[in-house]
Motif scaffolding. Structure first.
Motif, PDB file in Angstrom:
ATOM      1  N   GLU A 136       0.851  -1.179   0.000  1.00  0.00           N
ATOM      2  CA  GLU A 136       0.000   0.000   0.000  1.00  0.00           C
ATOM      3  C   GLU A 136       0.892   1.236   0.000  1.00  0.00           C
ATOM      4  O   GLU A 136       1.995   1.221   0.557  1.00  0.00           O
ATOM      5  N   TRP A 180       0.793   5.755   0.132  1.00  0.00           N
ATOM      6  CA  TRP A 180       0.165   7.075   0.166  1.00  0.00           C
ATOM      7  C   TRP A 180       1.181   8.032  -0.422  1.00  0.00           C
ATOM      8  O   TRP A 180       2.345   8.074   0.005  1.00  0.00           O
ATOM      9  N   HIS A 204      -2.164   8.260  -9.642  1.00  0.00           N
ATOM     10  CA  HIS A 204      -1.800   7.133  -8.786  1.00  0.00           C
ATOM     11  C   HIS A 204      -1.908   5.795  -9.488  1.00  0.00           C
ATOM     12  O   HIS A 204      -1.260   4.847  -9.079  1.00  0.00           O
ATOM     13  N   ARG A 249      -2.009  -1.009  -3.699  1.00  0.00           N
ATOM     14  CA  ARG A 249      -3.117  -0.067  -3.566  1.00  0.00           C
ATOM     15  C   ARG A 249      -2.491   1.304  -3.306  1.00  0.00           C
ATOM     16  O   ARG A 249      -1.707   1.450  -2.374  1.00  0.00           O
ATOM     17  N   THR A 301      -3.024   5.446  -2.734  1.00  0.00           N
ATOM     18  CA  THR A 301      -3.950   6.515  -2.369  1.00  0.00           C
ATOM     19  C   THR A 301      -3.245   7.861  -2.532  1.00  0.00           C
ATOM     20  O   THR A 301      -2.168   8.057  -1.962  1.00  0.00           O
ATOM     21  N   VAL A 308     -10.417   9.349  -5.415  1.00  0.00           N
ATOM     22  CA  VAL A 308     -10.384   8.072  -4.709  1.00  0.00           C
ATOM     23  C   VAL A 308      -9.168   7.242  -5.101  1.00  0.00           C
ATOM     24  O   VAL A 308      -8.480   7.533  -6.081  1.00  0.00           O
ATOM     25  N   GLU A 309      -8.903   6.198  -4.304  1.00  0.00           N
ATOM     26  CA  GLU A 309      -7.696   5.375  -4.489  1.00  0.00           C
ATOM     27  C   GLU A 309      -7.860   4.364  -5.625  1.00  0.00           C
ATOM     28  O   GLU A 309      -8.949   4.213  -6.181  1.00  0.00           O
TER      29      GLU A 309
END
Lengths: 744, 81
Positions: free
Chosen positions: A218, A220, A226, A245, A247, A501-502
């Motif tokens: 993950e 950020w 992204h 994932r 974000t 949104v991610e």
């Protein structure tokens, strides 16, 4: 995708509501890349090459690893191999393999329990280099005998016999050039040069990465895109894309420079090795040394013109270096060079050249500002020589709907003539000038972009709307998308919230680049709203016991329509949504596509400057931007884009440049030495929004983010020429250079 | 048949022709048939060159159905920041 019944009558579009991110940003609540935090996270620091070109003989991290608090060190061996093409370029740029290719190139990275320990440990990583000859200037890099950056990097387009540093060759045009120049009364040819400049975003790159022992991760990150970050990082790590994932955070500027990866795969690799989350934040020096500035350019332009100003032929030969990898924006520069003109005979030739500099990244209308500087400067020189009005000459030669563009295809509806007419009518153009003052005019173009786009629109129980988009908001797109959703749904702007949104929440979205977010995510939002409206009408039809075709949607209400629909009181969106759980379930709309109907945007700028004859300092006295927006959704944001482009262009024209020493190292790695314009350097930039609707968007929208940076470079050069009598054909026009030019 | 105009740097891969006639109903079919008829163009197409149809670049519109009367150019893909 043409929209024959383009909407003309708007209730929300064209108003100036409060920006949805304003309160968070002015109160410090907005969370940027460096604000991400996870308990137990480590801090990563990159070890960078001090050499412009060097073979990496050996890396010894034993002393760094022995430091208390150091948890991992990675080198290229900790990443996947086997990438090809641009994937290999991205990997190599994030972490050097056999050679360091520029000053600041990453060669290793350290993760430790504090940023201080990581910085100290990075100094203990011992790298043995074999220093190699280097080259950083574009013309030198393609000259026989220049150090070869990498053999075999040239693609199919490069004819035999060129230097190995020439990696792409481009040629296009039409007409008979020789005949065109013969038809001219005046033929002039000049060479122009621009230095590399950086996007200068205030927020340095920052990310927080977490790779689990199950191989899933993950992140950020502050980014313009992204999904791009996810794919590129997965390629570097050798994992499936869906294992990551990503974000996005709030973003403090990007201007194209945050559409690719630099530290992100490194943070993930450190996290994978340390089995702890790793945060990385670049320093300003790292941003300037090792992220992507734009290319530097050397450009020859030749134009033929009749005595009354008709352009009979144009030729452009551009050479651009984009660092130690291919893809300097020489193709887009050439495509924009003569885009403003209807010229029967035109020819373009371009060379994409590698040198020992950082890999160039996109920067607001990549290539177009340089091209405009060369072509629009020469057009101005010829106008002055022939005593012709520069706007009249541009109007005489202006491209319009039906013109065969300089790159070949015929233009659809475009708005260049309208910007020229508006500039000519503006009181700025006829205002008196004082001593040592001059006025410059130039036009510019950017073709814009559509790109992969996916949007969801969900209705709440009270009838308010949430729109999920995948294009990070770098210039006000949340406001413009909310306004388009409100317009389509017939509800208030305040009843719409737009979230970025991610990667797990939508299909693939390209970054916010190519001036596409308001165009493409906006178009998708309108389509998603129309799908939701269809469902709302169906619910009302079910309640009334009539066919859905007999229901229309007006001002946020379902209404019966037609002779046989019957008499029913209108049902509001709130009334329908309050019952949706018991009338069929949640109501939402969705749309995904790669819209192609993006319309190009033209602009014309007027600038007045005063040049101090003793110091050579240029003061920008007055500046007016006129640009075609198609349809200005939120005029204040459109004006902001115009002003931002002009401000960056003013910096590029007057002060900004990458300065390399003889050792191939960047000399100006902080904002004290790399001088971007600040508020006190700029006048209030006036704006005129021209609206020539784009036939490819239901509301006529054109992207507006990039065109504004194209005319300032030549417009200011033209103004300086009038103020001083000296023509500067090399940027930046810093005070010493202007003084030197004035002294002849 | 669709007439595809070629950027001049691509013409040397098609025997110097300014334009070529290619079978195909969609953008994807035309690109595929272009590469088959003129193998020298295949690397350019793989590198992102695509069709501009009536002034709009359709690099990602392989399913787009072409009007035989459309103005079609094979060009390099260009995008911004």
């Amino acid at each position: 995708m043409a929209f024959d019944e383009q909407k003309q009558d708007f209730k929300v579009l064209g108003t100036r509501p409060d920006r949805p991110d304003g309160l968070d940003k002015v109160t410090g609540k907005a969370r940027y890349g460096a604000d991400a935090y996870i308990p137990g996270m480590l801090h990563g620091v990159i070890v960078r090459s001090p050499h412009a070109h060097a073979r990496i003989v050996k890396i010894d991290a034993s002393k760094a690893l022995a430091m208390k608090g150091v948890k991992a060190v990675v080198t290229r061996a900790d990443f996947a191999d086997g990438q090809t093409g641009e994937d290999w370029n991205v990997m190599e740029n994030c972490m050097a393999g056999e050679k360091a290719l520029y000053d600041g190139h990453a060669v290793a990275a350290v993760a430790a329990t504090s940023a201080l320990i990581a910085r100290d440990a990075a100094k203990l990583v011992e790298v043995e280099y074999e220093v190699l000859p280097h080259v950083t200037e574009v013309n030198a890099a393609m000259t026989e005998g220049a150090p070869v950056i990498r053999e075999g990097a040239a693609d199919y387009s490069v004819p035999d016999g060129m230097h190995p540093n020439v990696v792409r060759y481009i040629e296009f045009g039409h007409g008979d050039l020789e005949k065109g120049f013969e038809a001219a009364d005046v033929v002039r040819e000049q060479t122009y040069a621009t230095e590399a400049t950086h996007q200068g975003y205030i927020e340095p790159h920052a990310c927080l990465a977490q790779m689990g022992s199950d191989g899933r991760g993950e992140m950020w990150v502050c980014t313009q895109g992204h999904w791009f970050i996810r794919r590129m990082s997965a390629v570097c790590l050798g994992i499936e894309v869906s294992k990551l994932r990503v974000t996005p955070s709030e973003i403090g500027g990007g201007f194209g420079g945050k559409t690719t990866v630099f530290i992100e795969p490194v943070a993930l690799a450190l996290s994978r090795k340390a089995n702890r989350p790793v945060k990385m934040v670049m320093t300003r020096s790292e941003v300037l040394r090792a992220t992507g500035p734009t290319a530097s350019a050397s450009m020859d332009v030749k134009i033929g013109m009749t005595k009354d100003g008709k352009m009979t032929a144009g030729k452009a030969v551009f050479r651009m270096q984009g660092g130690a990898f291919p893809l300097a924006p020489v193709d887009s520069a050439l495509a924009c060079a003569f885009a403003c003109y209807d010229i029967e005979n035109v020819q373009h030739e371009g060379y994409d050249v590698m040198s020992n500099r950082p890999k160039n990244a996109a920067y607001r209308a990549p290539g177009s500002p340089m091209a405009a500087f060369a072509v629009e400067s020469l057009v101005d020189e010829m106008c002055r020589e022939l005593s012709l009005d520069p706007i009249e000459v541009r109007l005489m030669n202006a491209a319009k709907e039906g013109t065969k563009s300089s790159s070949g295809p015929t233009y659809p509806r475009i708005g260049l003539v309208e910007t020229l007419e508006a500039a000519k009518a503006h009181d700025h153009y006829s205002a008196p000038l004082g001593p040592n003052q001059g006025r410059g005019v130039a036009s510019g173009y950017w073709m814009n972009w559509g790109g992969e786009t996916s949007v969801s629109l969900a209705l709440s129980e009270d009838g308010s709307v949430t729109v999920s988009v995948g294009t990070p908001d770098i210039g006000g797109s949340r406001a413009s998308i909310a306004m388009m959703a409100a317009e389509a749904m017939g509800i208030a702007y305040e009843d719409v919230r737009v979230n970025v949104v991610e990667t797990g929440a939508l299909g693939v979205n390209e970054p916010t680049h190519g001036s596409r977010a308001t165009f493409a995510s906006g178009l998708a939002t309108i389509k998603a709203a129309n799908e939701a409206i269809g469902k709302l009408c169906q619910r009302a039809a079910d309640a009334w016991g009539i066919d859905a075709e007999a229901v229309v949607w007006e001002d946020g209400h379902a209404k019966p329509s037609g002779p046989n629909a019957g008499e029913f009181p209108p049902m509001s969106i709130g009334e329908i949504c309050a019952e949706m759980g018991s009338t069929g379930g949640p109501i939402s709309g969705h749309f995904e596509a790669t819209p192609n109907g993006y319309g190009g945007s033209f602009g014309t700028h007027i600038v007045d400057v005063e040049v101090d004859p003793e110091t050579g300092r240029t003061t920008v006295l007055r500046y007016t931007v006129v640009q075609d927006a198609g349809k200005a959704i939120h005029p204040a944001y459109v004006e902001g884009q115009f002003q931002g482009g002009a401000a960056q262009g003013i910096g590029w024209a007057l002060n900004e440049e990458y300065i390399y020493g003889e050792d191939g190292r960047l000399q100006n790695t902080v904002f004290l030495d790399y001088r971007v314009p600040v508020a006190s350097d700029l006048p209030m930039i006036d704006t005129v929004i021209v609206e020539v609707p784009n036939p490819g968007h239901p509301y006529g929208v054109r992207g507006v983010g990039e065109t504004g940076i194209t005319p300032p470079l030549p417009a200011i050069a033209n103004a300086v020429a009038e103020a001083t009598g000296a023509r500067l054909r090399s940027l930046p026009m810093s005070p010493p250079r202007i003084l030197k030019a004035m002294k002849g | 048949m669709v007439e595809v105009h070629l950027w001049s740097s691509l013409r040397r891969f098609a025997d110097g022709q300014e334009s070529v006639e290619i079978e195909g109903k969609t953008v994807g079919e035309v690109l595929k048939n272009l590469a088959a008829a003129h193998p020298g163009l295949a690397p350019a197409i793989e590198a992102g060159a695509g069709l501009t149809v009536d002034g709009t670049f359709l690099g990602s519109g392989r399913n787009h159905v072409l009007d035989p009367e459309a103005e079609v150019f094979l060009m390099m893909r260009i995008k911004g920041g």
